[in-house]
Design an enzyme around this catalytic site. Structure first.
Site, PDB file in Angstrom:
ATOM      1  N   ARG A  53       0.861  -1.180   0.000  1.00 21.91           N
ATOM      2  CA  ARG A  53       0.000   0.000   0.000  1.00 21.91           C
ATOM      3  C   ARG A  53       0.899   1.232   0.000  1.00 21.91           C
ATOM      4  O   ARG A  53       2.103   1.140   0.192  1.00 21.91           O
ATOM      5  CB  ARG A  53      -0.936  -0.004   1.214  1.00 21.91           C
ATOM      6  CG  ARG A  53      -0.264  -0.433   2.490  1.00 21.91           C
ATOM      7  CD  ARG A  53      -0.722   0.326   3.695  1.00 21.91           C
ATOM      8  NE  ARG A  53      -0.501   1.753   3.574  1.00 21.91           N
ATOM      9  CZ  ARG A  53       0.671   2.331   3.795  1.00 21.91           C
ATOM     10  NH1 ARG A  53       1.745   1.620   4.092  1.00 21.91           N
ATOM     11  NH2 ARG A  53       0.794   3.636   3.676  1.00 21.91           N
ATOM     12  N   GLY A  54       0.262   2.392  -0.223  1.00 24.70           N
ATOM     13  CA  GLY A  54       1.003   3.624  -0.440  1.00 24.70           C
ATOM     14  C   GLY A  54       1.159   3.835  -1.930  1.00 24.70           C
ATOM     15  O   GLY A  54       1.597   2.946  -2.655  1.00 24.70           O
ATOM     16  N   ALA A  55       0.773   5.022  -2.399  1.00 22.29           N
ATOM     17  CA  ALA A  55       0.700   5.258  -3.841  1.00 22.29           C
ATOM     18  C   ALA A  55       1.999   4.926  -4.591  1.00 22.29           C
ATOM     19  O   ALA A  55       1.965   4.211  -5.597  1.00 22.29           O
ATOM     20  CB  ALA A  55       0.277   6.706  -4.112  1.00 22.29           C
ATOM     21  N   ARG A  96      -6.572  -0.567  -7.720  1.00 20.97           N
ATOM     22  CA  ARG A  96      -6.926   0.529  -6.805  1.00 20.97           C
ATOM     23  C   ARG A  96      -7.204   1.761  -7.664  1.00 20.97           C
ATOM     24  O   ARG A  96      -6.324   2.205  -8.396  1.00 20.97           O
ATOM     25  CB  ARG A  96      -5.790   0.844  -5.825  1.00 20.97           C
ATOM     26  CG  ARG A  96      -5.395  -0.251  -4.852  1.00 20.97           C
ATOM     27  CD  ARG A  96      -6.420  -0.517  -3.756  1.00 20.97           C
ATOM     28  NE  ARG A  96      -6.706   0.625  -2.922  1.00 20.97           N
ATOM     29  CZ  ARG A  96      -5.999   0.972  -1.832  1.00 20.97           C
ATOM     30  NH1 ARG A  96      -4.938   0.269  -1.477  1.00 20.97           N
ATOM     31  NH2 ARG A  96      -6.357   2.002  -1.103  1.00 20.97           N
ATOM     32  N   GLN A 199      -2.981   2.302   9.966  1.00 18.31           N
ATOM     33  CA  GLN A 199      -1.656   2.372   9.352  1.00 18.31           C
ATOM     34  C   GLN A 199      -0.670   3.174  10.201  1.00 18.31           C
ATOM     35  O   GLN A 199       0.522   2.882  10.215  1.00 18.31           O
ATOM     36  CB  GLN A 199      -1.738   2.980   7.949  1.00 18.31           C
ATOM     37  CG  GLN A 199      -2.451   2.112   6.932  1.00 18.31           C
ATOM     38  CD  GLN A 199      -3.905   2.535   6.758  1.00 18.31           C
ATOM     39  OE1 GLN A 199      -4.537   2.976   7.711  1.00 18.31           O
ATOM     40  NE2 GLN A 199      -4.418   2.415   5.554  1.00 18.31           N
ATOM     41  N   ASP A 240      -2.178  10.679  -2.525  1.00 21.99           N
ATOM     42  CA  ASP A 240      -2.446   9.653  -3.522  1.00 21.99           C
ATOM     43  C   ASP A 240      -2.750  10.256  -4.879  1.00 21.99           C
ATOM     44  O   ASP A 240      -2.627   9.577  -5.896  1.00 21.99           O
ATOM     45  CB  ASP A 240      -3.601   8.757  -3.059  1.00 21.99           C
ATOM     46  CG  ASP A 240      -3.175   7.839  -1.934  1.00 21.99           C
ATOM     47  OD1 ASP A 240      -2.821   6.687  -2.220  1.00 21.99           O
ATOM     48  OD2 ASP A 240      -3.163   8.275  -0.771  1.00 21.99           O
ATOM     49  N   ASN A 250      -5.868  12.208  -0.155  1.00 22.99           N
ATOM     50  CA  ASN A 250      -5.010  11.432   0.728  1.00 22.99           C
ATOM     51  C   ASN A 250      -5.904  10.602   1.646  1.00 22.99           C
ATOM     52  O   ASN A 250      -7.138  10.668   1.573  1.00 22.99           O
ATOM     53  CB  ASN A 250      -4.084  12.357   1.529  1.00 22.99           C
ATOM     54  CG  ASN A 250      -2.966  11.596   2.229  1.00 22.99           C
ATOM     55  OD1 ASN A 250      -2.283  10.775   1.619  1.00 22.99           O
ATOM     56  ND2 ASN A 250      -2.779  11.851   3.503  1.00 22.99           N
ATOM     57  N   LYS A 251      -5.278   9.836   2.510  1.00 22.71           N
ATOM     58  CA  LYS A 251      -6.006   8.949   3.414  1.00 22.71           C
ATOM     59  C   LYS A 251      -7.120   9.688   4.148  1.00 22.71           C
ATOM     60  O   LYS A 251      -6.955  10.831   4.565  1.00 22.71           O
ATOM     61  CB  LYS A 251      -5.023   8.328   4.407  1.00 22.71           C
ATOM     62  CG  LYS A 251      -5.652   7.374   5.414  1.00 22.71           C
ATOM     63  CD  LYS A 251      -6.364   6.212   4.744  1.00 22.71           C
ATOM     64  CE  LYS A 251      -5.465   5.408   3.852  1.00 22.71           C
ATOM     65  NZ  LYS A 251      -6.162   4.306   3.147  1.00 22.71           N
TER      66      LYS A 251
END
Length: 349
Positions: A53-55, A96, A199, A240, A250-251
Site C-alpha cells: 500500500r502507499g501510492a 486501486r 496504518q 495519492d 489522501n487517506k
C-alpha cells in the site's frame, strides 16, 4: 550531507528475478513476513488486499507485475507483447482506482514496450527497475526540501503511513520527518492511529522505531487537542493524487487535519513525488474516491464490534482543498500556497 542510510532500513518490495516478494503490511508490526507473487494477477490481488500500500509502492509493484506478466508471453517485439499483455495490465490498473501512481507506472510500462524490439523483456525489466530507483532518489530529495521549511525544534504530526513501507524507501512525508530529525529541525513526532486499518498505529510508529526515532501515537480524535497544546507546528502528510489546482487526495482524515491546522495557526505540508501529480484532473471533485467494504468499520481482527443491522460508509480517501495547503513538496521543487498557476509553472499543462 544527511546520513540517509541511518534512517532508511525498511524495504517493502523485493524483485527476485522470477517473482515479486512483498512485505505483508497486514501482519505488521508483530510479524515480518514476505508474500511471494509469481504472476501479475497475484500482484493485483496483493494491491487490492493491502499487502502492499502507499501510492508510490503500488506503482512500483504494478510495474514489476507487468514484468511478471511478460514472462508468460511470446512475442517478437514490444508492440506485439504490449497487445498480448493488455488484459493483464488492465487488471493491474483496476486494482486501486484512486492512487494515480498506479496508472502512471503502467503508462510508462506501455510506452517502453511500444518502442521496444526483440529485447522487449529486458526493456520491461529495466523500466520497472528505473521506476523504483527514481522513487528512492525522489524521496531523499523531497526529504531535504521539506525539512528545510521547518524551523529547528519543531513538532510535527503525520497521518497514515508515508514511509519506506509506502515507497521504494525513505518515504515521502515520513522522509521529510526522517530528514528533519537527522538535521536537528524536528524535535517531536506524533502519529495519528489512522482508522480503520490503523496504518499509523501498526506501521508508522513501528517504522520509526526501526530507525531509532521516538514517536508518540495519538488517537485520531485527539489531533485538534494536540494542536491546541502547542506541541505541534506542522502537519506533514503524503498524497495519492494531486490535481492541477493543488487539491489533494489522501487517506481519509487528512481533510479534517488541514481544517484543524488552519484554525490553530499551524502549517500544512503535502509531500509526494511528481508521479502523484495529475494535471489532467482539474480539481478534487473530479477524483474517484475509493469505497471499501463496510465490514472494515464493523469489526476488527475478525471480531464484530458493532450491533447487527448497523450499516457503515467507508471512503478510503478524502480531498484537501489547495487553499488549506501551505506547501506541496515534490522532487521538482516546493510549491507554496498552491494554485493552478503555480502548479502549471512546475508541472506544465
Amino acid at each position: 550531507m544527511l546520513d540517509f542510510d541511518r534512517y532508511d532500513r525498511v524495504r517493502p518490495i523485493r524483485w527476485l528475478g522470477d517473482r515479486l516478494s512483498l512485505l505483508d503490511q497486514r501482519k505488521l508490526p508483530f510479524t515480518v513476513e514476505y508474500l511471494d507473487c509469481a504472476d501479475s494477477d497475484a500482484v493485483a490481488q496483493a494491491i487490492r488486499d493491502l499487502v502492499v500500500r502507499g501510492a508510490p509502492a503500488i506503482g512500483i509493484a504494478a510495474a514489476w507485475g507487468a514484468v511478471l506478466a511478460g514472462q508468460g508471453v511470446e512475442a517478437a517485439d514490444g508492440g506485439t507483447a504490449l497487445a498480448r499483455l493488455a488484459p493483464a495490465l488492465d487488471r493491474l490498473n483496476a486494482a486501486r482506482p484512486t492512487a494515480v501512481n498506479l496508472m502512471w507506472a503502467l503508462a510508462r510500462v506501455r510506452r517502453a514496450l511500444a518502442g521496444a524490439g526483440a529485447d522487449w523483456r529486458l526493456v520491461l525489466e529495466r523500466e520497472a527497475r528505473t521506476i523504483e530507483a527514481e522513487d528512492l532518489a525522489a524521496n531523499r530529495r523531497m526529504g531535504a526540501l521539506g525539512a528545510g521549511l521547518i524551523a529547528p525544534g519543531a513538532g510535527v504530526l503525520t497521518h497514515c503511513n508515508t514511509g519506506s513501507l509506502a515507497t521504494a524507501g525513505f518515504g515521502t512525508a515520513l522522509g521529510v520527518i526522517r530528514a528533519g530529525v537527522a538535521s536537528g529541525r524536528i524535535a517531536r513526532v506524533f502519529a495519528g492511529e489512522t482508522r480503520p486499518w490503523l496504518q499509523g498505529a501498526r506501521l508508522t510508529v513501528w517504522e520509526l522505531q526501526q530507525d531509532g526515532i521516538p514517536a508518540t501515537l495519538i488517537a485520531d480524535a485527539a489531533a485538534s487537542h494536540l494542536m491546541r497544546s502547542g506541541q505541534v507546528q506542522w502537519v506533514v502528510v503524503g498524497a495519492d493524487r494531486i490535481c492541477a489546482n493543488g487539491d489533494t487526495a489522501n487517506k481519509i482524515g487528512t481533510y479534517q487535519l488541514a481544517i484543524a491546522a488552519r484554525h490553530h495557526g499551524l502549517k500544512f505540508m503535502v509531500v509526494a513525488p511528481s508521479s502523484t501529480v495529475d494535471m489532467a484532473t482539474t480539481r478534487g471533485e473530479d477524483i474517484e474516491i475509493e469505497l471499501r467494504d463496510p465490514d472494515e468499520l464493523l469489526g476488527y481482527g475478525g471480531q464484530r464490534t458493532v450491533a447487527a443491522g448497523v450499516t457503515a460508509w467507508n471512503p478510503v480517501f478524502d480531498v484537501t482543498p489547495a487553499g488549506l495547503i501551505d506547501a506541496i513538496v515534490t522532487e521538482k521543487g516546493v510549491i507554496e500556497r498552491p494554485d493552478p498557476a503555480r502548479m502549471r509553472a512546475v508541472f506544465g499543462d
